[in-house]
Motif scaffolding. Sequence first.
Motif, PDB file in Angstrom:
ATOM      1  N   ASP A 145       2.950   1.567  -8.957  1.00 10.97           N
ATOM      2  CA  ASP A 145       3.181   3.015  -9.036  1.00 10.97           C
ATOM      3  C   ASP A 145       1.941   3.788  -8.628  1.00 10.97           C
ATOM      4  O   ASP A 145       2.037   4.805  -7.921  1.00 10.97           O
ATOM      5  CB  ASP A 145       3.613   3.406 -10.451  1.00 10.97           C
ATOM      6  CG  ASP A 145       5.038   2.972 -10.771  1.00 10.97           C
ATOM      7  OD1 ASP A 145       5.790   2.678  -9.815  1.00 10.97           O
ATOM      8  OD2 ASP A 145       5.385   2.915 -11.966  1.00 10.97           O
ATOM      9  N   TYR A 178      -0.385   2.725  -6.617  1.00 10.00           N
ATOM     10  CA  TYR A 178      -0.497   2.552  -5.168  1.00 10.00           C
ATOM     11  C   TYR A 178       0.377   3.564  -4.433  1.00 10.00           C
ATOM     12  O   TYR A 178      -0.086   4.241  -3.501  1.00 10.00           O
ATOM     13  CB  TYR A 178      -0.107   1.125  -4.781  1.00 10.00           C
ATOM     14  CG  TYR A 178       0.328   0.987  -3.333  1.00 10.00           C
ATOM     15  CD1 TYR A 178      -0.593   1.053  -2.293  1.00 10.00           C
ATOM     16  CD2 TYR A 178       1.686   0.834  -3.013  1.00 10.00           C
ATOM     17  CE1 TYR A 178      -0.186   0.957  -0.967  1.00 10.00           C
ATOM     18  CE2 TYR A 178       2.099   0.727  -1.700  1.00 10.00           C
ATOM     19  CZ  TYR A 178       1.161   0.794  -0.671  1.00 10.00           C
ATOM     20  OH  TYR A 178       1.576   0.718   0.627  1.00 10.00           O
ATOM     21  N   VAL A 179       1.628   3.684  -4.824  1.00 11.02           N
ATOM     22  CA  VAL A 179       2.545   4.604  -4.158  1.00 11.02           C
ATOM     23  C   VAL A 179       2.056   6.043  -4.311  1.00 11.02           C
ATOM     24  O   VAL A 179       2.082   6.829  -3.343  1.00 11.02           O
ATOM     25  CB  VAL A 179       3.976   4.445  -4.710  1.00 11.02           C
ATOM     26  CG1 VAL A 179       4.896   5.507  -4.118  1.00 11.02           C
ATOM     27  CG2 VAL A 179       4.514   3.052  -4.392  1.00 11.02           C
ATOM     28  N   GLN A 180       1.577   6.402  -5.492  1.00 13.57           N
ATOM     29  CA  GLN A 180       1.089   7.759  -5.721  1.00 13.57           C
ATOM     30  C   GLN A 180      -0.143   8.055  -4.870  1.00 13.57           C
ATOM     31  O   GLN A 180      -0.408   9.210  -4.531  1.00 13.57           O
ATOM     32  CB  GLN A 180       0.752   7.963  -7.191  1.00 13.57           C
ATOM     33  CG  GLN A 180       1.971   8.180  -8.077  1.00 13.57           C
ATOM     34  CD  GLN A 180       2.770   9.399  -7.654  1.00 13.57           C
ATOM     35  OE1 GLN A 180       3.953   9.309  -7.320  1.00 13.57           O
ATOM     36  NE2 GLN A 180       2.137  10.561  -7.645  1.00 13.57           N
ATOM     37  N   LEU A 216      -0.574   7.245  -1.775  1.00 14.00           N
ATOM     38  CA  LEU A 216      -0.224   7.515  -0.388  1.00 14.00           C
ATOM     39  C   LEU A 216      -0.153   9.025  -0.141  1.00 14.00           C
ATOM     40  O   LEU A 216      -0.031   9.820  -1.081  1.00 14.00           O
ATOM     41  CB  LEU A 216       1.128   6.879  -0.056  1.00 14.00           C
ATOM     42  CG  LEU A 216       1.235   5.352  -0.170  1.00 14.00           C
ATOM     43  CD1 LEU A 216       2.682   4.912   0.058  1.00 14.00           C
ATOM     44  CD2 LEU A 216       0.308   4.666   0.810  1.00 14.00           C
ATOM     45  N   LYS A 222       1.606  12.549   0.951  1.00 13.52           N
ATOM     46  CA  LYS A 222       2.910  13.056   0.537  1.00 13.52           C
ATOM     47  C   LYS A 222       4.020  12.593   1.469  1.00 13.52           C
ATOM     48  O   LYS A 222       5.074  12.120   1.020  1.00 13.52           O
ATOM     49  CB  LYS A 222       2.871  14.581   0.481  1.00 13.52           C
ATOM     50  CG  LYS A 222       4.170  15.209   0.010  1.00 13.52           C
ATOM     51  CD  LYS A 222       4.061  16.727  -0.053  1.00 13.52           C
ATOM     52  CE  LYS A 222       5.373  17.358  -0.502  1.00 13.52           C
ATOM     53  NZ  LYS A 222       5.252  18.846  -0.566  1.00 13.52           N
ATOM     54  N   GLU A 261       4.001  10.020   3.618  1.00 14.61           N
ATOM     55  CA  GLU A 261       4.138   8.558   3.593  1.00 14.61           C
ATOM     56  C   GLU A 261       4.831   8.100   2.310  1.00 14.61           C
ATOM     57  O   GLU A 261       5.655   7.164   2.329  1.00 14.61           O
ATOM     58  CB  GLU A 261       2.769   7.901   3.726  1.00 14.61           C
ATOM     59  CG  GLU A 261       2.129   8.016   5.095  1.00 14.61           C
ATOM     60  CD  GLU A 261       1.562   9.403   5.378  1.00 14.61           C
ATOM     61  OE1 GLU A 261       1.343   9.732   6.559  1.00 14.61           O
ATOM     62  OE2 GLU A 261       1.340  10.173   4.406  1.00 14.61           O
ATOM     63  N   ARG A 262       4.490   8.745   1.198  1.00 16.93           N
ATOM     64  CA  ARG A 262       5.132   8.396  -0.080  1.00 16.93           C
ATOM     65  C   ARG A 262       6.634   8.683  -0.033  1.00 16.93           C
ATOM     66  O   ARG A 262       7.451   7.855  -0.449  1.00 16.93           O
ATOM     67  CB  ARG A 262       4.458   9.194  -1.197  1.00 16.93           C
ATOM     68  CG  ARG A 262       4.954   8.848  -2.588  1.00 16.93           C
ATOM     69  CD  ARG A 262       4.036   9.450  -3.657  1.00 16.93           C
ATOM     70  NE  ARG A 262       3.963  10.904  -3.592  1.00 16.93           N
ATOM     71  CZ  ARG A 262       2.868  11.600  -3.257  1.00 16.93           C
ATOM     72  NH1 ARG A 262       1.757  10.961  -2.933  1.00 16.93           N
ATOM     73  NH2 ARG A 262       2.877  12.916  -3.247  1.00 16.93           N
ATOM     74  N   HIS A 263       6.984   9.842   0.488  1.00 16.46           N
ATOM     75  CA  HIS A 263       8.404  10.206   0.601  1.00 16.46           C
ATOM     76  C   HIS A 263       9.150   9.220   1.502  1.00 16.46           C
ATOM     77  O   HIS A 263      10.255   8.762   1.160  1.00 16.46           O
ATOM     78  CB  HIS A 263       8.529  11.624   1.167  1.00 16.46           C
ATOM     79  CG  HIS A 263       9.931  12.005   1.528  1.00 16.46           C
ATOM     80  ND1 HIS A 263      10.879  12.356   0.579  1.00 16.46           N
ATOM     81  CD2 HIS A 263      10.562  12.060   2.742  1.00 16.46           C
ATOM     82  CE1 HIS A 263      12.025  12.620   1.193  1.00 16.46           C
ATOM     83  NE2 HIS A 263      11.869  12.463   2.494  1.00 16.46           N
ATOM     84  N   LEU A 301       8.342   6.092   2.293  1.00 19.55           N
ATOM     85  CA  LEU A 301       8.433   4.767   1.698  1.00 19.55           C
ATOM     86  C   LEU A 301       9.577   4.715   0.694  1.00 19.55           C
ATOM     87  O   LEU A 301      10.401   3.777   0.717  1.00 19.55           O
ATOM     88  CB  LEU A 301       7.115   4.402   1.015  1.00 19.55           C
ATOM     89  CG  LEU A 301       7.103   3.051   0.287  1.00 19.55           C
ATOM     90  CD1 LEU A 301       7.345   1.909   1.259  1.00 19.55           C
ATOM     91  CD2 LEU A 301       5.774   2.850  -0.446  1.00 19.55           C
ATOM     92  N   ARG A 302       9.656   5.694  -0.175  1.00 22.34           N
ATOM     93  CA  ARG A 302      10.725   5.701  -1.175  1.00 22.34           C
ATOM     94  C   ARG A 302      12.096   5.817  -0.515  1.00 22.34           C
ATOM     95  O   ARG A 302      13.059   5.153  -0.934  1.00 22.34           O
ATOM     96  CB  ARG A 302      10.496   6.854  -2.152  1.00 22.34           C
ATOM     97  CG  ARG A 302       9.326   6.602  -3.104  1.00 22.34           C
ATOM     98  CD  ARG A 302       8.966   7.843  -3.875  1.00 22.34           C
ATOM     99  NE  ARG A 302       7.990   7.547  -4.933  1.00 22.34           N
ATOM    100  CZ  ARG A 302       7.254   8.468  -5.542  1.00 22.34           C
ATOM    101  NH1 ARG A 302       7.387   9.757  -5.193  1.00 22.34           N
ATOM    102  NH2 ARG A 302       6.395   8.123  -6.478  1.00 22.34           N
ATOM    103  N   GLY A 318      -0.840   3.020   3.991  1.00 24.81           N
ATOM    104  CA  GLY A 318      -2.106   3.382   3.367  1.00 24.81           C
ATOM    105  C   GLY A 318      -3.295   2.558   3.796  1.00 24.81           C
ATOM    106  O   GLY A 318      -4.350   2.609   3.156  1.00 24.81           O
TER     107      GLY A 318
END
Length: 327
Positions: free
Chosen positions: A159, A161-163, A165, A167, A169-171, A173-174, A313
Amino acid sequence: MTLSTSPDAGCTTRVPSEITPEWSRVAAQRSPASIFLTPEWIQVARAHDANEQITLVAGDPPYAVAALSRGPDGTVRFAGGELTDEQDIVAAPDSCANAARAVARWIVGQRTPRVLLEFVPDDTATLDALADVLGASGYRVTREKLVTSPRITLAADFDTYVQGLGKKERHELRRKLRRFESAPGTSFRWATADEHTVVLDRFFELHRLSKGDKAAFMTPAAESFFRDLADALASAGWLRLGVLRAYEQDAAVLFAFAYRDTLALYNAAYDPALGSLSLGIASHAFAVRDAIAQGFKLYDLLRGDEPYKYDLGAVDRWLWRLEAVRT
């Protein structure tokens, strides 16, 4: 024996099989860790290289090893060839400069007409030390950035790691993980030792299904190299074959290595018929998740500047080329 790591300590040629324990010990002291400098890797790479192979050690007992090859025209390179992603002298960080100077003096003493060293990382002292000695000995030395080798410094948990990234890239990936997991029969696992043969066969099958550069890359010679490499690294406990399933079939295979604190992704193959599922990003995301859970510190995506690496990332780590010509 007296340990000699002084700048004046020279190099001697040795038979690799006679120094395997010392080579492994020195490789374990190197930072950052690199599976490409272990005797296990170099032995496989050399078996697929027709050039003359030379193994130098510095110190007694050895504090450094240099695996070299010499071509028909006399050009000296690091051993390993194009498929060895990182090439360097094997030494602990505080011994690297002295080791490189010793190797350079050996090169000069051999009256080597040309030196071509590629894929040398910029975070070691090798290039500066080699350039200094060779330049002072009448060689014309040039250096240039060759290719990047992006890597991810892993967070404490997935979590986090994802946070970490961006904005966007995070969106993305999810979103891609949701799309992948919406397909029936999805999962990710690391193949057991008993599964290696079957999973490797699927890896090569997926390559043959691919188009363009990926399909062209996996020639019979390349497949032979990968199979020999898998056997050698499996014996050492370093081989990792990641299997991504979708629609109840093996849709992607990751060919990776676990060495010291690093999980390194060396190659991957995907089912082109399932491209809409973002198999590449999904398989890497699950591999990163597992790497964090297993305590690895780095996820190394190795050579190449493909955009997906930065979406995950990764940060650049540059590899360089040094050419020296005797004048």
